[in-house]
Scaffold this active site. Structure first.
Site, PDB file in Angstrom:
ATOM      1  N   ARG A 230       0.843  -1.195   0.000  1.00 48.70           N
ATOM      2  CA  ARG A 230       0.000   0.000   0.000  1.00 48.70           C
ATOM      3  C   ARG A 230       0.877   1.243   0.000  1.00 48.70           C
ATOM      4  O   ARG A 230       1.912   1.297   0.688  1.00 48.70           O
ATOM      5  CB  ARG A 230      -0.893   0.036   1.244  1.00 48.70           C
ATOM      6  CG  ARG A 230      -2.156  -0.809   1.124  1.00 48.70           C
ATOM      7  CD  ARG A 230      -3.112  -0.261   0.058  1.00 48.70           C
ATOM      8  NE  ARG A 230      -4.313  -1.043  -0.121  1.00 48.70           N
ATOM      9  CZ  ARG A 230      -4.461  -2.043  -0.988  1.00 48.70           C
ATOM     10  NH1 ARG A 230      -3.445  -2.423  -1.758  1.00 48.70           N
ATOM     11  NH2 ARG A 230      -5.613  -2.662  -1.093  1.00 48.70           N
ATOM     12  N   GLU A 259      -4.526   7.376  -5.441  1.00 48.12           N
ATOM     13  CA  GLU A 259      -4.538   6.697  -6.746  1.00 48.12           C
ATOM     14  C   GLU A 259      -5.710   7.204  -7.562  1.00 48.12           C
ATOM     15  O   GLU A 259      -6.833   7.237  -7.039  1.00 48.12           O
ATOM     16  CB  GLU A 259      -4.613   5.187  -6.534  1.00 48.12           C
ATOM     17  CG  GLU A 259      -3.354   4.654  -5.875  1.00 48.12           C
ATOM     18  CD  GLU A 259      -3.332   3.131  -5.690  1.00 48.12           C
ATOM     19  OE1 GLU A 259      -4.273   2.460  -6.156  1.00 48.12           O
ATOM     20  OE2 GLU A 259      -2.384   2.636  -5.081  1.00 48.12           O
ATOM     21  N   HIS A 278      -0.854   0.063  -9.914  1.00 50.24           N
ATOM     22  CA  HIS A 278      -1.586  -0.843  -9.011  1.00 50.24           C
ATOM     23  C   HIS A 278      -2.074  -2.091  -9.774  1.00 50.24           C
ATOM     24  O   HIS A 278      -3.275  -2.341  -9.899  1.00 50.24           O
ATOM     25  CB  HIS A 278      -2.769  -0.111  -8.354  1.00 50.24           C
ATOM     26  CG  HIS A 278      -3.234  -0.769  -7.088  1.00 50.24           C
ATOM     27  ND1 HIS A 278      -3.780  -0.079  -6.043  1.00 50.24           N
ATOM     28  CD2 HIS A 278      -3.249  -2.085  -6.699  1.00 50.24           C
ATOM     29  CE1 HIS A 278      -4.110  -0.910  -5.066  1.00 50.24           C
ATOM     30  NE2 HIS A 278      -3.794  -2.141  -5.458  1.00 50.24           N
TER      31      HIS A 278
HETATM   32  P1  NAD Z   1      -2.026 -10.791   5.053  1.00 51.40           P
HETATM   33  O1  NAD Z   1      -2.972 -10.267   6.049  1.00 51.40           O
HETATM   34  O2  NAD Z   1      -2.094 -12.217   4.674  1.00 51.40           O
HETATM   35  O3  NAD Z   1      -0.540 -10.466   5.525  1.00 51.40           O
HETATM   36  C1  NAD Z   1      -0.166  -9.278   6.158  1.00 51.40           C
HETATM   37  C2  NAD Z   1       0.918  -9.643   7.164  1.00 51.40           C
HETATM   38  O4  NAD Z   1       1.414  -8.433   7.729  1.00 51.40           O
HETATM   39  C3  NAD Z   1       0.401 -10.489   8.326  1.00 51.40           C
HETATM   40  O5  NAD Z   1       1.156 -11.667   8.463  1.00 51.40           O
HETATM   41  C4  NAD Z   1       0.570  -9.595   9.532  1.00 51.40           C
HETATM   42  O6  NAD Z   1       0.920 -10.338  10.674  1.00 51.40           O
HETATM   43  C5  NAD Z   1       1.675  -8.683   9.096  1.00 51.40           C
HETATM   44  N1  NAD Z   1       1.684  -7.420   9.799  1.00 51.40           N
HETATM   45  C6  NAD Z   1       0.627  -6.655  10.142  1.00 51.40           C
HETATM   46  N2  NAD Z   1       1.059  -5.531  10.760  1.00 51.40           N
HETATM   47  C7  NAD Z   1       2.405  -5.614  10.799  1.00 51.40           C
HETATM   48  C8  NAD Z   1       3.417  -4.760  11.308  1.00 51.40           C
HETATM   49  N3  NAD Z   1       3.115  -3.589  11.878  1.00 51.40           N
HETATM   50  N4  NAD Z   1       4.688  -5.155  11.182  1.00 51.40           N
HETATM   51  C9  NAD Z   1       4.989  -6.336  10.585  1.00 51.40           C
HETATM   52  N5  NAD Z   1       4.083  -7.192  10.081  1.00 51.40           N
HETATM   53  C10 NAD Z   1       2.808  -6.824  10.192  1.00 51.40           C
HETATM   54  O7  NAD Z   1      -2.207  -9.854   3.770  1.00 51.40           O
HETATM   55  P2  NAD Z   1      -1.735 -10.156   2.287  1.00 51.40           P
HETATM   56  O8  NAD Z   1      -2.853 -10.750   1.528  1.00 51.40           O
HETATM   57  O9  NAD Z   1      -0.429 -10.846   2.302  1.00 51.40           O
HETATM   58  O10 NAD Z   1      -1.573  -8.643   1.757  1.00 51.40           O
HETATM   59  C11 NAD Z   1      -0.464  -7.870   2.122  1.00 51.40           C
HETATM   60  C12 NAD Z   1      -0.618  -6.450   1.581  1.00 51.40           C
HETATM   61  O11 NAD Z   1      -0.675  -6.465   0.161  1.00 51.40           O
HETATM   62  C13 NAD Z   1      -1.869  -5.713   2.020  1.00 51.40           C
HETATM   63  O12 NAD Z   1      -1.548  -4.355   2.268  1.00 51.40           O
HETATM   64  C14 NAD Z   1      -2.777  -5.780   0.803  1.00 51.40           C
HETATM   65  O13 NAD Z   1      -3.702  -4.739   0.783  1.00 51.40           O
HETATM   66  C15 NAD Z   1      -1.753  -5.658  -0.280  1.00 51.40           C
HETATM   67  N6  NAD Z   1      -2.177  -6.163  -1.599  1.00 51.40           N
HETATM   68  C16 NAD Z   1      -1.818  -5.433  -2.676  1.00 51.40           C
HETATM   69  C17 NAD Z   1      -2.148  -5.895  -3.922  1.00 51.40           C
HETATM   70  C18 NAD Z   1      -1.792  -5.087  -5.132  1.00 51.40           C
HETATM   71  O14 NAD Z   1      -2.563  -5.088  -6.079  1.00 51.40           O
HETATM   72  N7  NAD Z   1      -0.683  -4.424  -5.156  1.00 51.40           N
HETATM   73  C19 NAD Z   1      -2.838  -7.106  -4.073  1.00 51.40           C
HETATM   74  C20 NAD Z   1      -3.184  -7.837  -2.944  1.00 51.40           C
HETATM   75  C21 NAD Z   1      -2.829  -7.346  -1.691  1.00 51.40           C
HETATM   76  C1  MLT Z   2      -6.022  -5.665  -2.974  1.00 51.09           C
HETATM   77  O1  MLT Z   2      -5.962  -5.116  -1.875  1.00 51.09           O
HETATM   78  O2  MLT Z   2      -6.666  -6.704  -3.161  1.00 51.09           O
HETATM   79  C2  MLT Z   2      -5.269  -5.116  -4.104  1.00 51.09           C
HETATM   80  O3  MLT Z   2      -4.670  -3.912  -3.823  1.00 51.09           O
HETATM   81  C3  MLT Z   2      -5.943  -5.175  -5.420  1.00 51.09           C
HETATM   82  C4  MLT Z   2      -7.056  -4.211  -5.626  1.00 51.09           C
HETATM   83  O4  MLT Z   2      -7.126  -3.203  -4.967  1.00 51.09           O
HETATM   84  O5  MLT Z   2      -7.903  -4.461  -6.462  1.00 51.09           O
END
Ligand code: NAD
Ligand code: MLT
Length: 526
Positions: A230, A259, A278
């Site tokens: 993010r 965004e 993104h």
């Molecule tokens: P998840 O919840 O499975 O994993 C997040 C991890 O972060 C957890 O293991 C949690 O324990 C850890 N965490 C939380 N706070 C923390 C802190 N302060 N310090 C260290 N670790 C901490 O989530 P995910 O599905 O792996 O997603 C991770 C990130 O990716 C999220 O921000 C999500 O929104 C983002 N994401 C982005 C896209 C994209 O399109 N770029 C797609 C999917 C997810």
């Molecule tokens: C998510 O949080 O799943 C990703 O950032 C992808 C999206 O926003 O669509």
């Protein structure tokens, strides 16, 4: 038919599922005010990251039951306000994990081998082999911040390149890390030891600005950093300075503070910064997965079932859900019965789980008890999402306990309401899979099916009392479906409970109250 608003682009597969049970409108790119104008018509809202569901939107969403976030991050939804308003927020926690992990790895490799820069030079018909000499990731250390679903998939892929993977995540168990072959380290160590750093954290108060100038100072010279999580977790200004000073050899960014981003931000003009709009979840597979995932959950909620990935309710596995589901209506009805028959202001509710019921997850049953207790006073505004918050805001103490012995029953659920006038207990069980029975009420044994209209009449156990009530109801044209009398000792206090086929008018209730040996009368709707 319920109505669903899809306010961001959603894969057809999800829309098709929704259309089987609801009227679906797709209306994307709405500004907040426009969304506020129309949201009051809808039972469900489906969003991706484009729509921001603010408190103002939720205030206008008078019919809304559920928000489906087709993706992971719910930072674009005011979840606390949704919870207060009883709106379930569901997401698709795993639907785009692989897509995001693959983009992260692509970023790491692009940064290491200057692929985007080299490509751009080729489009300008330049042959610059020496300018784009890169580095191998082999034997380098990757530091993952946030070893959740995506972090773990990135770890596996990078290990296959021969990278050493370390991670900082205070909430992940050492067993999980050990099984992955990832070394868990402290935050500062992760920064100091890594050649590559990849962020996979949620955006929240703790993580905004987590990587600033001080953190870049701790990193190795020539570190490369990727943010596919993010925008805002890395401070933009500090990153720009680190890139310009050479401290950071490259950054891969997929996400931005706002965004679309402000393109005047100098990060977009620095050659070592590789950016994508993104795209982490932008694969056909991921979009289909997340659309189906949230659409199925919305259908489940419309059909009165629980959502499997609600972010403002505890997540339950399908097995746990199947085990508790039959007890939810019983719990709600028992608590409603207690609420409608108890005198005084409730200050505490004690919920006791005995027998087999005590062996499993009981949280959802407690929520149903709270719904049943509060709904007679608060109406449809209360549901299993906001019931704990509502109970707390009304100063109601919730006490849960368990015991192994269900007595005469395989499972026994007891609900005791303490008010300023005393304590009132209702106990119940299931016969077979779904046959609900109240087996105890106010200290008396009972055998009540908690359904429909129920007349509750504490009385003195004297000859003729039951007959008088039956005759009176018969004369008024009210049919008694079933009747149970609970008593402890012949001739003393007893309780008469009748399932009747129609509402009993107030005037008839008054007449029953006047009958000899009737203490009081209450009509309960279950
Ligand atoms: P998840 O919840 O499975 O994993 C997040 C991890 O972060 C957890 O293991 C949690 O324990 C850890 N965490 C939380 N706070 C923390 C802190 N302060 N310090 C260290 N670790 C901490 O989530 P995910 O599905 O792996 O997603 C991770 C990130 O990716 C999220 O921000 C999500 O929104 C983002 N994401 C982005 C896209 C994209 O399109 N770029 C797609 C999917 C997810
Ligand atoms: C998510 O949080 O799943 C990703 O950032 C992808 C999206 O926003 O669509």
């Amino acid at each position: 038919m319920p109505k669903v608003l899809v306010s961001d682009k959603l894969a057809k597969e999800g829309i098709d599922i929704l259309k089987q049970v609801a009227e679906v409108d797709v209306n994307t790119g709405l500004p907040e005010d426009e969304l506020c104008k129309i949201i009051g018509d809808y039972d469900a809202l489906v969003i991706r990251s484009g729509t921001t569901v603010t408190a103002k939107v939720l205030e206008a969403a008078t019919k809304l039951k559920i928000i489906g976030r087709a993706g992971v991050g719910v930072d674009n939804v005011d979840v606390p306000v949704a919870t207060e308003k009883g709106v379930i927020v569901v997401n698709s926690p795993g639907g785009n994990t692989i897509a995001a992990a693959e983009l992260t790895v692509a970023m790491l490799l692009a940064l290491s081998r200057n692929i985007p820069q080299a490509y751009c030079s080729m489009t300008e018909k330049q042959w610059n082999r020496s300018k784009y000499v890169g580095n191998e990731v082999y034997k380098k250390t990757l530091g993952i911040l946030g070893l959740g679903k995506i972090g773990q998939e990135v770890a596996k892929r990078c290990q296959s390149f021969g990278m050493k993977v370390i991670a900082y995540d205070p909430f992940i168990s050492s067993e999980t890390a050990d099984a992955l072959g990832v070394e868990i380290v402290e935050f500062n160590d992760c920064l100091k030891r890594s050649d590559y750093i990849s962020l996979h954290l949620p955006k929240n108060k703790e993580t905004i600005g987590l990587i600033g100038a001080k953190q870049f100072d701790m990193m190795k010279d020539g570190v490369r950093i990727v943010n596919c999580a993010r925008g805002g977790i890395i401070d933009d200004g500090a990153l720009a300075e680190a890139i310009k000073s050479g401290k950071c050899a490259g950054a891969g960014l997929d996400v931005y503070v706002s965004e679309p981003p402000d393109f005047s931000n100098e990060l977009f003009s620095l050659p070592n910064v590789v950016t994508t709009p993104h795209l982490g979840a932008s694969t056909e597979e991921a979009q289909t997965n997340v659309a189906i995932d949230v659409a199925e959950q919305i259908v489940d909620v419309f059909e009165g079932k629980s959502a499997r990935s609600a972010v403002n309710m505890p997540a339950l596995s399908p097995e746990v859900l199947a085990a508790v589901q039959p007890f939810l209506p019983l719990a709600e009805k028992m608590a409603s019965l207690a609420a409608q028959t108890t005198e005084g202001r409730p200050s505490q509710i004690s919920i006791r789980y005995c027998g087999e019921l005590a062996e499993g997850e009981t949280g959802p049953i407690t929520r149903s008890v709270l719904v049943g207790l509060l709904r007679p006073a608060l109406g449809e505004n209360v549901n299993s999402v906001n019931a704990p918050v509502m109970a707390k805001s009304r100063g109601l103490e919730v006490v849960e306990s368990k015991c192994a012995d269900g007595g005469d029953y395989a499972s026994l659920l007891s609900v005791s309401v303490t008010t300023d006038k005393g304590v009132y207990e209702v106990a119940g069980t299931l016969f077979g899979a779904r046959d609900m029975r109240v087996v105890k009420m106010g200290g008396f044994p009972m055998d009540l099916v908690p359904e429909g209209v129920v007349l509750v009449a504490p009385h003195m156990d004297k000859p003729g009392v039951i007959g008088n009530v039956g005759t009176l109801l018969g004369n008024e044209g009210i049919n008694i479906a079933s009747m149970y009398v609970g008593r402890k000792t012949a001739g003393e206090n007893a309780i008469m409970v009748l399932n009747v086929d129609a509402e009993i008018p107030a005037s008839v209730l008054e007449k029953i109250t006047q009958l000899n040996n009737i203490d009081s009368v209450k009509q309960v709707r279950l």
